[in-house]
Design a protein around this motif. Sequence first.
Motif, mmCIF file in Angstrom:
data_model
loop_
_atom_site.group_PDB
_atom_site.id
_atom_site.type_symbol
_atom_site.label_atom_id
_atom_site.label_comp_id
_atom_site.label_asym_id
_atom_site.label_seq_id
_atom_site.Cartn_x
_atom_site.Cartn_y
_atom_site.Cartn_z
ATOM 1 N N ARG A 157 1.153 -1.273 -0.174
ATOM 2 C CA ARG A 157 -0.319 -0.013 -0.432
ATOM 3 C C ARG A 157 0.727 0.881 -0.256
ATOM 4 O O ARG A 157 1.634 1.291 1.100
ATOM 5 N N ASP A 215 -5.592 12.698 -0.254
ATOM 6 C CA ASP A 215 -4.867 11.684 0.242
ATOM 7 C C ASP A 215 -5.169 10.842 -1.549
ATOM 8 O O ASP A 215 -6.285 10.813 -1.991
ATOM 9 N N PHE A 216 -4.458 10.318 -1.656
ATOM 10 C CA PHE A 216 -3.881 9.281 -2.929
ATOM 11 C C PHE A 216 -3.448 7.953 -2.768
ATOM 12 O O PHE A 216 -1.316 7.897 -2.301
ATOM 13 N N VAL A 217 -4.090 7.112 -2.970
ATOM 14 C CA VAL A 217 -3.610 5.680 -2.599
ATOM 15 C C VAL A 217 -3.816 4.651 -3.580
ATOM 16 O O VAL A 217 -4.415 4.511 -4.102
ATOM 17 N N GLU A 234 -2.700 0.388 -3.984
ATOM 18 C CA GLU A 234 -3.069 -1.356 -3.153
ATOM 19 C C GLU A 234 -3.079 -2.023 -4.046
ATOM 20 O O GLU A 234 -3.782 -1.744 -4.942
ATOM 21 N N GLN A 245 -6.113 -1.688 -6.576
ATOM 22 C CA GLN A 245 -6.830 -0.588 -6.351
ATOM 23 C C GLN A 245 -6.649 0.475 -6.372
ATOM 24 O O GLN A 245 -5.836 0.991 -5.561
ATOM 25 N N PHE A 246 -7.285 1.535 -6.757
ATOM 26 C CA PHE A 246 -6.708 2.863 -6.500
ATOM 27 C C PHE A 246 -8.178 3.871 -5.972
ATOM 28 O O PHE A 246 -8.779 3.202 -5.820
ATOM 29 N N SER A 247 -7.405 4.941 -4.967
ATOM 30 C CA SER A 247 -8.425 5.605 -4.048
ATOM 31 C C SER A 247 -7.983 7.054 -3.485
ATOM 32 O O SER A 247 -6.588 7.143 -3.480
ATOM 33 N N ILE A 248 -9.161 8.159 -3.659
ATOM 34 C CA ILE A 248 -9.059 9.714 -2.786
ATOM 35 C C ILE A 248 -9.546 9.523 -2.091
ATOM 36 O O ILE A 248 -10.333 9.535 -1.871
ATOM 37 N N GLY A 249 -8.568 9.850 -0.486
ATOM 38 C CA GLY A 249 -9.466 10.676 0.427
ATOM 39 C C GLY A 249 -8.857 11.956 1.297
ATOM 40 O O GLY A 249 -7.757 12.940 0.103
#
Length: 202
Positions: free
Chosen positions: A137, A151-153, A155, A195-199
């Motif tokens: 991650r 946040d740009f994540v 995983e 997988q990608f996510s933004i928070g």
Amino acid sequence: MSLNRRLANEIEFSSSYTISKAIDDASDFNEQPENPYMIRAERALSSNDQRHRFVLSGTFDLPFGDEEETKTPPGVIAKVSGNIEVAPILIIGSGRPINPLTGFDANRSGAFPPSARPLGFGRNSLITPSQLQFDLRVLKFFKIGEHGKLDFVVESLNVLNHTNVVALNQFYGPENSPIPGFTTPNKAGIPRQLQFSIGFEF
């Protein structure tokens, strides 16, 4: 055995090694004995047995930037390469037992599912290959105002795309010699996944 390092200088990790042995006479509610009058003959390695297991995980910041504000305005390189958090997980384990079966009711016991084993094979006497999985991650954040963080994540599960065999063809066949596919792998764990996510933290 376990070894842990508490969070200090933006680095922490945890590692553990387990050696174990699980024995039973049935590992599932629908597992039938080969001979219902000789239950003790079923006592063997459990299907849940895994002799060796090593797990290493941690979190750390890449040494290109700092979360804290500095007096000197950061340059372009520091903005791009700083504020990156990395969290890897490495799992290495030995194989698990598989129960060899003929594939039909060779003993005419009426058991369902059929429980007859090939001559010379004990319960759960087949073993899958060793397993290895590396998950990762990576988080990159940008400060927004005084308190906000974007946040740009990314995983990834099984980053190395290693084939982890979790099942073998357990069916021997009706003849004295096994069918060609006996003990060949027929099921694997998850392939590489991203997988990608933004928070936004505020």
